[in-house]
Motif scaffolding. Structure first.
Motif: not given
Lengths: 114, 110
Positions: B97-98, B102, B88, B31, B2, B33, B95, B100, B92
């Motif tokens: 998309k994020l 697990a 979670l 960034s 991952q 989150q 791009g 995540f 980023s």
């Protein structure tokens, strides 16, 4: 006043069937997403649309086809459902904020393929 | 493998205890989150950190972004049963998309 809504909440179907999940957002966001969350809670992006244009298409079988009739809606159609498609599918939206992409998620659709 | 490793995977503590959840990567993120997800619901955004070394507080929750923007931590002070959920982290990478982690399942017992 729901921000991101999905229907149905639960979907139980037989292998080989075709099904659709609908998503709508009333936040005025430009970008919408579909995520799949597996039984281990891992969340993975599948597709993303920006103003009705496909911008992200991860390694997802061709049986999955997203459709965005307008920027407030993103539907997911799945053909020939397989056992491994069982998961929770989340729709999300985000407003374009460079390098951030904060996600607002729907409540999810739990798909069970028998 | 991952991109974002979260630890621990599971945490069961008593009400009033403190805890820290970690989110680590060898990659740099523009960034990061943190989201909390409760059973039967979608993830809800808690905070976004953008600047290396940034610290943000949300009541009893303290979020920190590493100086090199490769890692982050979430510290909860005096945990309450209402803090129970799946936490979670998501990053980023310049791009759209994020990615995540697990997730960490937190259970706070009263």
């Amino acid at each position: 006043d729901t921000a991101v809504s999905q229907t149905p909440k639960y979907l139980v179907t037989q292998m080989g069937n075709d099904k659709s999940i609908k998503c709508e957002q009333n936040l005025g966001h430009d970008t919408m997403y579909w995520y799949k969350q597996d039984s281990k809670k891992f969340l993975k992006i599948m597709f993303s649309y920006n103003n009705k244009e496909l911008i992200i298409n991860e390694t997802v079988p061709n049986r999955f086809s997203p459709k965005s009739p307008d920027k407030a809606h993103l539907n997911l159609h799945i053909n020939s459902l397989e056992l491994g498609d069982s998961a929770v599918y989340f729709c999300a939206s985000s407003q374009e904020r460079p390098q951030v992409y904060e996600q607002f998620f729907g409540p999810g659709t739990r798909l069970t393929v028998l | 493998t991952q991109l974002l490793e979260q630890s621990p995977q599971f945490l069961s503590i008593q009400e009033g205890e403190n805890l820290t959840v970690y989110c680590n990567s060898s990659s740099v993120f523009s960034s990061l989150q943190w989201y909390r997800q409760e059973p039967g619901e979608g993830p809800v955004l808690l905070v976004t950190v953008v600047t290396g070394g940034e610290v943000k507080k949300l009541k009893r929750l303290t979020f920190q972004f590493g100086d090199a923007r490769k890692d982050s931590s979430l510290h909860i002070t005096a945990a309450q049963p209402g803090d129970t959920g799946l936490y979670l982290c998501a990053g980023s990478q310049y791009g759209n998309k994020l990615v995540f982690g697990a997730g960490t399942i937190l259970r706070v017992k009263s």
